[in-house]
Design a protein around this motif. Structure first.
Motif, mmCIF file in Angstrom:
data_model
loop_
_atom_site.group_PDB
_atom_site.id
_atom_site.type_symbol
_atom_site.label_atom_id
_atom_site.label_comp_id
_atom_site.label_asym_id
_atom_site.label_seq_id
_atom_site.Cartn_x
_atom_site.Cartn_y
_atom_site.Cartn_z
ATOM 1 N N ALA A 1 0.858 -1.278 -0.086
ATOM 2 C CA ALA A 1 -0.093 0.117 0.060
ATOM 3 C C ALA A 1 0.717 1.167 0.021
ATOM 4 O O ALA A 1 0.447 2.254 -0.267
ATOM 5 N N LYS A 2 2.302 1.079 0.224
ATOM 6 C CA LYS A 2 2.907 2.345 0.597
ATOM 7 C C LYS A 2 3.449 2.676 -1.023
ATOM 8 O O LYS A 2 3.784 3.872 -1.325
ATOM 9 N N GLY A 3 3.324 1.692 -2.003
ATOM 10 C CA GLY A 3 4.058 2.164 -3.351
ATOM 11 C C GLY A 3 2.938 1.912 -4.518
ATOM 12 O O GLY A 3 3.204 2.139 -5.661
ATOM 13 N N THR A 4 1.741 1.391 -4.058
ATOM 14 C CA THR A 4 0.654 1.208 -5.352
ATOM 15 C C THR A 4 -0.682 1.966 -4.811
ATOM 16 O O THR A 4 -1.130 1.837 -3.795
ATOM 17 N N ALA A 5 -1.219 2.219 -5.934
ATOM 18 C CA ALA A 5 -2.571 2.579 -5.697
ATOM 19 C C ALA A 5 -3.813 1.536 -5.734
ATOM 20 O O ALA A 5 -4.868 1.851 -5.665
ATOM 21 N N VAL A 6 -3.359 0.514 -6.072
ATOM 22 C CA VAL A 6 -4.379 -0.836 -5.805
ATOM 23 C C VAL A 6 -4.842 -0.972 -4.908
ATOM 24 O O VAL A 6 -4.240 -0.900 -3.557
#
Length: 178
Positions: A114-119
């Motif tokens: 969750a820190k690196g993706t908007a999924v």
């Protein structure tokens, strides 16, 4: 003129390994075998079931868009045999040489992603996949279990992704195994 000699080398041969960050292991990062990774294309709405025999593992077939799938793991047959059996419905392309896969698992794996993706990982079902970015790096993200994910990345970006995952995972305690 000297001949050029190409030497096969794992994409993560120089990757950092060990335990990083907080005590305990909230996340485990592991390099997966560099085995089959094929892309399949068909008309949107085509039933992908005939392709299942060519992949292996918990989630051998990853839908990555309308009429697009990744086939992962060593299943039955060669690419040529699969192309002959699945034509003209499916077109296959071997991506094994250009991409590699890593697994990310543990109780804090979703928090790290969750820190690196908007999924929205809460909406990504087991066996589901998405083409997305992790930071600035393009990946195919698949959920392979309740607390397990697989990331497929271009070989040239694999080490950068690996280092980024370790850096962002230190807060949770991350064990890296190349």
């Amino acid at each position: 003129m000297p001949d050029t000699v190409l030497i096969a080398r794992p994409a993560l041969a120089s990757a950092a390994t060990g335990h990083f960050g907080a005590p305990g292991t909230g996340v485990t990062l592991a390099a997966l075998p560099e085995d089959r990774l094929w892309q399949a294309l068909a008309r949107p709405g085509t039933d992908p079931a005939p392709m299942l025999a060519y992949g292996a593992g918990r989630c051998p077939l990853r839908s990555i868009g309308p009429g697009q799938w990744l086939i992962v793991g060593v299943g039955t047959g060669t690419l040529a045999e699969a192309q002959a059996a699945l034509a003209p419905t499916f077109a296959l392309s071997d991506q094994t040489h250009g991409r590699m896969r890593v697994s990310l698992s543990g109780p804090r794996a979703a928090d790290l992603l969750a820190k690196g993706t908007a999924v929205n990982l809460a909406l990504l079902p087991e066996g589901g996949a998405a083409q997305t970015l992790f930071g600035h790096i393009g990946i195919t993200l698949a959920r392979t279990g309740p607390e397990a994910f697989e990331l497929a990345v271009l070989r040239g970006f694999a080490l950068s992704l690996w280092d980024e995952l370790i850096l962002l995972g230190r807060e949770y305690g991350i064990e890296a195994r190349a």
